[in-house]
Design a protein around this motif. Structure first.
Motif, PDB file in Angstrom:
ATOM      1  N   UNK B  42       0.925  -0.848   0.266  1.00 17.26           N
ATOM      2  CA  UNK B  42      -0.141  -0.214  -0.357  1.00 17.26           C
ATOM      3  C   UNK B  42       0.498   1.208  -0.057  1.00 17.26           C
ATOM      4  N   UNK B  46      -0.030  -0.880  -4.348  1.00 14.74           N
ATOM      5  CA  UNK B  46      -0.325  -2.364  -5.043  1.00 14.74           C
ATOM      6  C   UNK B  46      -1.301  -2.356  -3.754  1.00 14.74           C
ATOM      7  N   UNK B  47      -1.378  -3.592  -3.905  1.00 13.72           N
ATOM      8  CA  UNK B  47      -2.122  -3.827  -2.897  1.00 13.72           C
ATOM      9  C   UNK B  47      -1.870  -5.019  -1.535  1.00 13.72           C
ATOM     10  N   UNK B  50      -3.103 -10.389  -2.340  1.00  8.35           N
ATOM     11  CA  UNK B  50      -4.227 -11.122  -2.550  1.00  8.35           C
ATOM     12  C   UNK B  50      -4.997 -12.478  -2.760  1.00  8.35           C
ATOM     13  N   UNK B  51      -3.931 -13.423  -2.848  1.00  7.65           N
ATOM     14  CA  UNK B  51      -4.701 -14.557  -3.698  1.00  7.65           C
ATOM     15  C   UNK B  51      -5.190 -15.786  -2.648  1.00  7.65           C
TER      16      UNK B  51
END
Lengths: 146, 326
Positions: B42, B46-47, B50-51
């Motif tokens: 962040x 970006x995140x 996430x997966x």
């Protein structure tokens, strides 16, 4: 002695400025696109493989089977056939195939076409398991397109 | 010593303290591993993961399984016993400082009279582990990383101690519980200079960016843990995260009043909420500066310590002593 403290305070100030920059980034919205679940529009300049354009007036392609694209293609990846039909002026396209495995996106076919029948498509998800997956039948594609 | 021992016999208390320590070490490694990667993302808009699981919550579990199932590669020319010993030297002592940290009024293993000295003495064993790891790897990158780590940690321990010593002069005790109880006003207000010096030294002591010269990945591949793989690598990582936790705990105890905060029911136990909140505030700060500043050059690192931090902390100590004596 004065230089010592000047350096100390300007240095400390620049560190604080740096921290505010990253803190702003932390609370800014994320720019990552979660790709397979989320997609963005393709730019109009994107060059995918070529496709026959569907003319909105006639509801079909504009190809006159002149064969200029086939002749102009440096990689020999276009093959087309046409035939003379009763009651129709000129030849009618019966087969238009593109061997995308050889295509180098040079765009010579798009430029040479006298009727502007060809354009790049915006298809970018073109992975496949066999070479034959990339032998496109553009005539079929233009008929299937709505 | 009104900690847990008024409720349970000695043996249960010891078991509880050890289990609690293990929970803190591994729990903190999980939380920090996730928090660091998420924040790193962040900070760059970006995140992060996430997966795996909801917003990547199970990513650390998958990583743990991967690290545990990996082969432990020992280089052919390495000093095998020392090479295997180094991660253990790094990881084993990190449990001990957790025993003396006053998480709340009643949640504390032991209240040592020399709590501060104990914590700092144990924390400096980590330098030895880094040196052993660098030496035993028989690799020039590891060697340089180890040398840098030793020079850096030895240098930064001095201003760190001097800044904490200023507070010890004010409270007249080394006991961490005593220091928490002595704070009617948080010492960050009374000793802002010592706080800033401690903050800088805390980053340098844990070998974190921008002072991560011991593992400078762009110059030294991975510094002292270049040759380590699988679980021996993750022991180093867990030791690093726990060391971050410990220095953050010390900062909380010394400058932010330990458990003090808005009173909650059963405050002798629930004070741990405020304590952990402050600790993770410091942890957030450590991650924040990691993703803000570029790595310092080695001479800049030493200049900062010997030319700025050390004289300023000495002057701060002197002023404190005079004011206390008056």
């Amino acid at each position: 002695m004065k230089a010592y403290f000047t350096e100390l305070f300007t240095g400390a100030w620049s560190l604080i400025v740096g921290l505010t920059v990253t803190l702003k980034a932390l609370f800014s919205p994320v720019v990552t696109v979660q790709y397979p679940r989320q997609k963005i529009d393709v730019t109009p300049n994107y060059r995918g493989h070529i496709d026959l354009i569907k003319d909105p007036e006639t509801g079909t392609h504009r190809c006159i089977t002149c064969g200029m694209c086939m002749r102009d293609c440096p990689s020999d990846c276009i093959y087309l056939e046409g035939e003379k039909q009763e009651g129709v002026k000129g030849k009618v396209l019966t087969l238009y195939t593109l061997d995308y495995t050889k295509c180098s996106h040079c765009g010579a076919c798009v430029e040479v076409c006298p009727t502007q029948a060809l354009d790049y498509c915006d298809d970018y998800e073109v992975a496949g398991f066999a070479r034959e997956d990339f032998h496109y039948d553009l005539l079929k594609r233009v008929e299937e397109r709505e | 010593m009104q900690t847990l021992n008024s409720y349970a016999p000695e043996i249960i208390r010891i078991v509880m303290a050890v289990v609690g320590g293990a929970v803190v070490v591994f729990g903190n490694a999980l939380v920090m591993g996730y928090m660091e990667r998420k924040l790193a993302g962040h900070f760059q808009r970006r995140t992060g993961p996430m997966e795996v699981g909801f917003h990547g919550l199970l990513q650390l579990v998958i990583d743990g399984i991967k690290l545990m199932s990996k082969q432990l590669v020992i280089p052919a020319k390495a000093d095998k016993p020392l090479f295997m010993l180094a991660p253990i030297i790094s990881f084993a002592p990190v449990f001990l400082p957790l025993l003396v940290i006053p998480f709340s009024d009643r949640i504390q293993g032991f209240d040592l009279d020399v709590g501060l000295l104990f914590v700092l003495a144990i924390a400096s064993i980590n330098v030895l582990a880094v040196l052993v790891a660098g030496w035993a790897s028989n690799n020039k990158y590891s060697m340089f990383g180890a040398f840098r780590a030793v020079a850096q940690n030895v240098a930064y321990e001095i201003p760190m101690l001097l800044s904490l010593l200023a507070i010890v002069f004010m409270t007249n005790t080394f006991s961490l519980r005593g220091i928490v109880e002595a704070q009617t006003v948080w010492f960050i207000v009374l000793q802002p200079v010592a706080f800033i010096i401690y903050l800088i030294c805390m980053v340098a002591e844990t070998n974190r960016a921008p002072f991560d010269l011991a593992e400078a990945e762009s110059e030294l591949t991975a510094g002292f843990h270049t040759e380590y793989s699988g679980m021996s690598f993750s022991l180093f990582m867990m030791a690093e995260y726990t060391n971050m936790f410990i220095v953050s705990c010390i900062a909380t105890v010394f400058f932010l009043g330990g458990t003090s905060g808005i009173p909650l029911p059963y405050f002798e136990y629930t004070g741990i909420i405020w304590f952990l909140l402050k600790v993770y505030l410091f942890m957030f700060f450590l991650v924040w500066i990691r993703w803000t500043y570029p790595r310092t050059r080695f001479d800049q690192l030493m200049n900062l310590c010997w030319k700025y931090l050390l004289p300023i902390s000495l002057v701060n100590l002197l002023i404190t002593v005079v004011v206390v004596k008056l």
